[in-house]
Write an enzyme that holds these catalytic residues in place. Structure first.
Site, PDB file in Angstrom:
ATOM      1  N   ASP A 154      74.442  27.295  58.726  1.00  0.00           N
ATOM      2  CA  ASP A 154      73.025  27.287  58.365  1.00  0.00           C
ATOM      3  C   ASP A 154      72.908  27.887  56.965  1.00  0.00           C
ATOM      4  OD1 ASP A 154      73.509  29.955  58.731  1.00  0.00           O
ATOM      5  OD2 ASP A 154      71.845  30.307  60.114  1.00  0.00           O
ATOM      6  N   GLY A 176      56.372  30.446  67.412  1.00  0.00           N
ATOM      7  CA  GLY A 176      55.999  29.503  66.368  1.00  0.00           C
ATOM      8  C   GLY A 176      56.741  28.173  66.462  1.00  0.00           C
ATOM      9  N   TYR A 220      73.827  22.057  62.790  1.00  0.00           N
ATOM     10  CA  TYR A 220      74.116  23.491  62.887  1.00  0.00           C
ATOM     11  C   TYR A 220      74.051  23.958  64.351  1.00  0.00           C
ATOM     12  CZ  TYR A 220      73.348  28.396  63.280  1.00  0.00           C
ATOM     13  OH  TYR A 220      73.438  29.688  63.710  1.00  0.00           O
ATOM     14  N   GLU A 241      69.787  29.661  70.622  1.00  0.00           N
ATOM     15  CA  GLU A 241      69.982  28.973  69.344  1.00  0.00           C
ATOM     16  C   GLU A 241      68.731  28.208  68.916  1.00  0.00           C
ATOM     17  OE1 GLU A 241      72.189  29.253  67.071  1.00  0.00           O
ATOM     18  OE2 GLU A 241      73.472  30.598  68.208  1.00  0.00           O
ATOM     19  N   THR A 269      62.963  31.381  63.767  1.00  0.00           N
ATOM     20  CA  THR A 269      62.319  32.645  64.120  1.00  0.00           C
ATOM     21  C   THR A 269      63.316  33.779  63.916  1.00  0.00           C
ATOM     22  OG1 THR A 269      61.044  31.452  65.795  1.00  0.00           O
ATOM     23  CG2 THR A 269      61.054  33.838  65.968  1.00  0.00           C
TER      24      THR A 269
END
Ligand code: SF4
Length: 350
Positions: free
Chosen positions: A140, A83, A122, A39, A45
């Site tokens: 989300d 990232g 979330y 998660e 990503t």
């Protein structure tokens, strides 16, 4: 009937049991630890990238104890390719917290999960419903899109719409398998309820969808008016040492590019002069060109316009949080720094 949570829930459960996406973190009986890692990776990503990176990360850190015992740098290194490194640092902090304050056991409800670093509403809802069958929603942007369409919510973004979406998601989660419902919603958003050109004709919840009935799915949800990004001027220094390595520095843990590595840079007006003063070196235009190399990069709220200068003069004293690195080592580097490295390499070979 549109807006009927019971019919929608049944359709979602039936769909998931037959057609759930086969994703590495769903196989077998995943532990709360594995669900948590997936998660966090999925926060910013794409699923395809997480699918590639998830198994290797779990092999390197198979338990919350191994993750907590690792150094933050090792966790960031294993995070390469995903990232937004702030997530990796929060993951590590949360692992330490779970081991030291919870005896290595995950808080097993949404409230407890929310107290861990890096876990917002979330993510807490997703973990609590999937790992602990707590009847809580996980909304989300993708789930929000599906629900706005299911309910035919044509109002602007804001508290009223948020409340309607959350109420409906909470009603959907009143299931014996709330994790199944929440994950089915994710799958429907990815396979059918696409932002553009939704595939309503094949959608498993089309019978209870208001937007499908009204034929206005593509126009929902109504988006906020776009604001122009602010422009941020940046000066970047490509400083090489006598051994060909390149000077890099790590950002502070707060603010833009938090904790990421970059080529030395300053921002704002007079950025080049500030950068020269900070490093104690003269910065030149690459290969004696007429203009510094320009690199443009978009952040969520800013347009970064960077000018890249070079220097073969090493600073007498390295700035804090800096070190020499191989010029092709981009581990933990910000996307802007990676673009600058590519641009300098291209300029050198032109
Ligand atoms: Fe989305 Fe269309 Fe399915 Fe409604 S029927 S949930 S608009 S894909």
């Amino acid at each position: 009937m549109s807006g009927d949570p019971d019919a929608t829930r049944r359709a979602l459960e039936a769909y998931y049991r037959r057609h759930a996406r086969d994703l590495p973190w769903r196989r077998g009986a995943p532990s709360p630890y594995a669900i948590w890692i997936s998660e966090i990776m999925l926060q910013q990503t794409q699923v395809a990238t997480v699918t590639e990176r998830f198994t290797a990360f779990l092999e390197r850190f198979p338990t919350v104890e191994t993750l907590a015992a690792a150094g933050e740098d090792a966790v960031c290194e294993a995070w390469a390719g995903l990232g937004y490194y702030r997530r990796a640092r929060n993951l590590h902090r949360a692992a330490v917290c779970i081991v030291e304050q919870h005896d290595g056991r995950f808080p097993n409800d949404m409230k407890g999960l929310r107290e861990l670093p890096g876990i917002g509403e979330y993510t807490a809802g997703a973990i609590a419903s999937i790992a602990f069958s707590e009847q809580v929603p996980a909304v989300d942007g993708n789930a929000e899109r599906v629900i706005c369409r299911l309910l035919g919510l044509a109002g602007p973004p804001g508290a009223k719409r948020d409340r309607a979406v959350k109420d409906f998601a909470s009603a959907l989660a009143r299931s014996r398998a709330p994790g199944v419902v929440n994950q089915a919603l994710m799958d429907v958003s990815a396979a059918f309820c696409l932002p553009r050109s939704p595939r309503c004709e094949a959608c498993p919840v089309e019978a209870s969808c208001a937007a499908r009935a009204a034929g206005n799915a593509e126009s929902l949800p109504v988006k906020a008016e776009k604001r122009d990004r602010k422009r941020l001027q940046v000066a970047i220094a490509y400083v090489t040492g006598t051994d060909g390595r390149v000077l890099a520095e790590q950002r502070p843990t707060d603010g833009l590019w938090a904790g990421q590595w970059q080529l030395p840079q300053n921002e704002g007006s007079g950025a080049k002069a500030k950068l020269e003063k900070r490093l104690g070196v003269r910065l030149a235009i690459a290969r004696n060109g007429r203009e510094p190399i320009a690199v443009r990069h978009l952040l969520t709220h800013r347009e970064v316009v960077a000018k890249v200068y070079t220097s073969a003069q090493a600073p007498e004293r390295l700035p804090s949080r800096s070190r020499w690195r191989e010029s092709d080592d981009t581990t933990g580097m910000s996307a802007l720094a990676r673009k600058a490295l590519v641009a300098v390499t291209a300029a050198k070979s032109s």
